[in-house]
Write a protein that holds these residues in place. Structure first.
Motif, short mmCIF file in Angstrom:
data_model
loop_
_atom_site.label_atom_id
_atom_site.label_comp_id
_atom_site.label_asym_id
_atom_site.label_seq_id
_atom_site.Cartn_x
_atom_site.Cartn_y
_atom_site.Cartn_z
N GLU A 191 -57.77 27.82 -79.30
CA GLU A 191 -57.10 28.59 -78.23
C GLU A 191 -55.95 27.79 -77.63
O GLU A 191 -55.04 28.35 -77.04
N ARG A 192 -55.99 26.47 -77.84
CA ARG A 192 -54.90 25.64 -77.30
C ARG A 192 -53.66 25.74 -78.21
O ARG A 192 -52.58 25.29 -77.87
N GLY A 193 -53.86 26.39 -79.38
CA GLY A 193 -52.74 26.49 -80.33
C GLY A 193 -51.53 27.16 -79.69
O GLY A 193 -51.65 28.19 -79.04
N LYS A 194 -50.36 26.55 -79.88
CA LYS A 194 -49.13 27.08 -79.26
C LYS A 194 -48.43 28.10 -80.14
O LYS A 194 -47.47 28.73 -79.74
N TYR A 195 -48.88 28.23 -81.40
CA TYR A 195 -48.16 29.06 -82.37
C TYR A 195 -49.03 30.17 -82.92
O TYR A 195 -50.25 30.10 -82.92
N VAL A 196 -48.35 31.21 -83.42
CA VAL A 196 -49.00 32.28 -84.19
C VAL A 196 -48.25 32.43 -85.50
O VAL A 196 -47.05 32.10 -85.58
N ILE A 197 -48.96 32.93 -86.51
CA ILE A 197 -48.36 33.03 -87.85
C ILE A 197 -48.57 34.42 -88.43
O ILE A 197 -49.64 34.99 -88.32
N ALA A 198 -47.47 34.95 -89.03
CA ALA A 198 -47.57 36.19 -89.82
C ALA A 198 -47.41 35.77 -91.27
O ALA A 198 -46.48 35.02 -91.60
N ILE A 199 -48.34 36.20 -92.13
CA ILE A 199 -48.34 35.66 -93.50
C ILE A 199 -48.67 36.72 -94.54
O ILE A 199 -49.48 37.61 -94.30
N ASP A 200 -47.98 36.64 -95.66
CA ASP A 200 -48.40 37.37 -96.85
C ASP A 200 -48.95 36.30 -97.79
O ASP A 200 -48.18 35.56 -98.40
N PRO A 201 -50.27 36.17 -97.87
CA PRO A 201 -50.85 35.02 -98.57
C PRO A 201 -50.49 34.95 -100.05
O PRO A 201 -50.36 33.86 -100.60
N LEU A 202 -50.36 36.11 -100.69
CA LEU A 202 -49.98 36.07 -102.11
C LEU A 202 -49.17 37.31 -102.44
O LEU A 202 -49.69 38.33 -102.87
N ASP A 203 -47.85 37.19 -102.23
CA ASP A 203 -46.96 38.32 -102.48
C ASP A 203 -46.66 38.43 -103.98
O ASP A 203 -46.50 37.43 -104.66
N GLY A 204 -46.64 39.66 -104.46
CA GLY A 204 -46.32 39.87 -105.88
C GLY A 204 -47.55 39.74 -106.76
O GLY A 204 -47.47 39.57 -107.97
N SER A 205 -48.73 39.84 -106.11
CA SER A 205 -49.97 39.51 -106.85
C SER A 205 -50.20 40.45 -108.03
O SER A 205 -50.94 40.11 -108.95
N SER A 206 -49.52 41.62 -108.03
CA SER A 206 -49.73 42.52 -109.19
C SER A 206 -49.19 41.86 -110.46
O SER A 206 -49.45 42.29 -111.56
N ASN A 207 -48.43 40.77 -110.29
CA ASN A 207 -47.87 40.09 -111.47
C ASN A 207 -48.75 38.96 -111.99
O ASN A 207 -48.41 38.29 -112.96
N ILE A 208 -49.88 38.73 -111.30
CA ILE A 208 -50.68 37.54 -111.61
C ILE A 208 -51.03 37.47 -113.08
O ILE A 208 -50.74 36.48 -113.76
N GLU A 209 -51.62 38.56 -113.62
CA GLU A 209 -52.09 38.42 -115.01
C GLU A 209 -50.95 38.41 -116.02
O GLU A 209 -51.15 38.10 -117.18
N ALA A 210 -49.73 38.70 -115.53
CA ALA A 210 -48.58 38.62 -116.46
C ALA A 210 -47.94 37.23 -116.40
O ALA A 210 -46.90 36.99 -117.00
N ASN A 211 -48.57 36.34 -115.61
CA ASN A 211 -48.09 34.97 -115.49
C ASN A 211 -46.66 34.90 -114.96
O ASN A 211 -45.87 34.04 -115.34
N VAL A 212 -46.35 35.87 -114.08
CA VAL A 212 -45.02 35.90 -113.44
C VAL A 212 -45.14 35.18 -112.10
O VAL A 212 -46.20 35.22 -111.46
N SER A 213 -44.07 34.51 -111.68
CA SER A 213 -44.12 33.76 -110.41
C SER A 213 -44.53 34.66 -109.26
O SER A 213 -44.08 35.81 -109.15
#
Ligand code: P6P
Length: 342
Positions: free
Chosen positions: A108-130
């Motif tokens: 609760e003492r944290g001064k910051y908040v974060i908005a994140i997309d943890p893994l964008d483009g994940s539909s490309n994972i099995e195609a070994n695309v970045s």
């Protein structure tokens, strides 16, 4: 042979912190927490082909998109790292419908908040695309306690820092705290991010355009006109441009930042707000684009000035070198003014 001194991410962040006399090190620790989680996610992505972590988790996220195992894994790692680090009091994640507010006396003492997309483009994972992680860091507005929705619904102009990690042929962390953009490449043999791309800026002459032309018939007339402009033969303006589209925003943005080019994800007649999310996709890359001498807009307004109303709201994205984005804006004003009030 000249030996260039290697500067690690930690050394770089600490050096930059010294430029802010009032800095107490919280942002430094927060950026390091993100880098730590990125290394863990990177290890799993690289091993995904060997370990049973490919494929679908069998659940859907708030977007109604089926979650891949690596999506869920990455989301959990970043949440764990940020919760444990104590510098962040709340997170908005693409994978979670509501904010994750850390209600313990440590965070609760944290001064910051974060908005994140943890893994964008994940539909490309099995195609070994970045694929990539995209993050935005804001200072909290609320006074105390766990972070709140109001802390997260801030316009991009309030950003303290933003960046992405791209998991590709090499893994890079690219970020800015408002004093330029710097890129760090992971040396997997020792697990250290090293400065490899200092002071990244869009090249002067850019001739790449990135757009999914499969949606052409649904594009606004202004975008159809822009595609025609890109394809005209005029060597004095380096046209026709080259079309490059990976379908993974972080990868497309990163290539365009290095080689020069514009990325377009328009609103369409079917989805006027487009597909990409303002808080944790558009704003972070818009912050970086401006820091790299470029521009980002929704066709009419500066991306960073759009007031977020909901966590997962979408917004059209036109991002890249100033002149290219301004050409799109001129054509949108001339041919598709109706899209302004969408
Ligand atoms: P389309 C990936 O799913 C993503 O969210 C972005 O990374 C990417 O730019 C976009 O969607 C691609 O969407 O409709 O062209 O497949």
């Amino acid at each position: 042979m000249t030996t260039r001194r290697i500067k690690t991410l930690t050394q770089f962040i600490v050096e930059r912190q010294s430029q802010y006399p009032q800095a107490k090190g919280a942002l430094t620790r927060l950026l390091n927490d993100l880098a730590t989680a990125a290394k863990i996610v990177n290890r799993e992505i690289n091993a995904a082909g060997l370990v049973d972590i490919l494929g679908y988790e069998g659940t859907d996220n708030i977007q109604g998109e089926s979650q891949k195992k690596l999506d869920v894994y990455a989301n959990e790692r970043f949440i764990e790292a940020l919760k444990g680090g104590g510098e962040c009091c709340a997170i908005a994640s693409e994978e979670n419908e509501k904010i994750i507010s850390f209600q313990n006396e440590f965070s609760e003492r944290g001064k910051y908040v974060i908005a994140i997309d943890p893994l964008d483009g994940s539909s490309n994972i099995e195609a070994n695309v970045s694929i990539g992680t995209v993050f935005s860091i804001y200072r909290r507005i609320s006074e105390a306690g766990g972070g709140t929705l109001e802390d997260l619904l801030q316009p991009g102009v309030n950003l303290v820092a933003a960046g992405y990690i791209i998991y590709g042929s090499s893994t890079m962390l690219v970020y800015s705290t408002g004093k330029g953009v710097n890129g760090f490449t992971l040396d997997p043999s020792v697990g250290i991010f090293c400065l490899s791309h200092p002071d990244m800026r869009y090249p002067e002459n850019s001739q790449i355009y990135s757009i999914n032309e499969g949606n052409y018939i649904y594009f606004p007339e202004g975008i159809k006109q822009y595609i025609k402009y890109c394809q005209e033969d005029d060597s004095s303006t380096l046209r026709p441009y080259t079309s490059r589209y990976i379908g993974s925003m972080v990868a497309d943005f990163h290539r365009n930042l290095i080689k020069g080019g514009i990325f377009l994800y328009p609103g369409t007649t079917k989805h006027p707000k487009g597909k990409l999310r303002l808080l944790y996709e558009n704003n972070p890359v818009a912050f970086l684009a401006e820091q790299a001498g470029g521009k980002s807009s929704d066709g009419f307004r500066r991306t960073l000035e759009i007031e977020p109303k909901t966590l997962h709201q979408r917004s059209p994205l036109y991002i890249g070198p100033k002149a290219m984005v301004e050409k799109v804006e001129a054509l949108m004003r001339e041919f598709s003014p109706e899209f302004e009030k969408q």
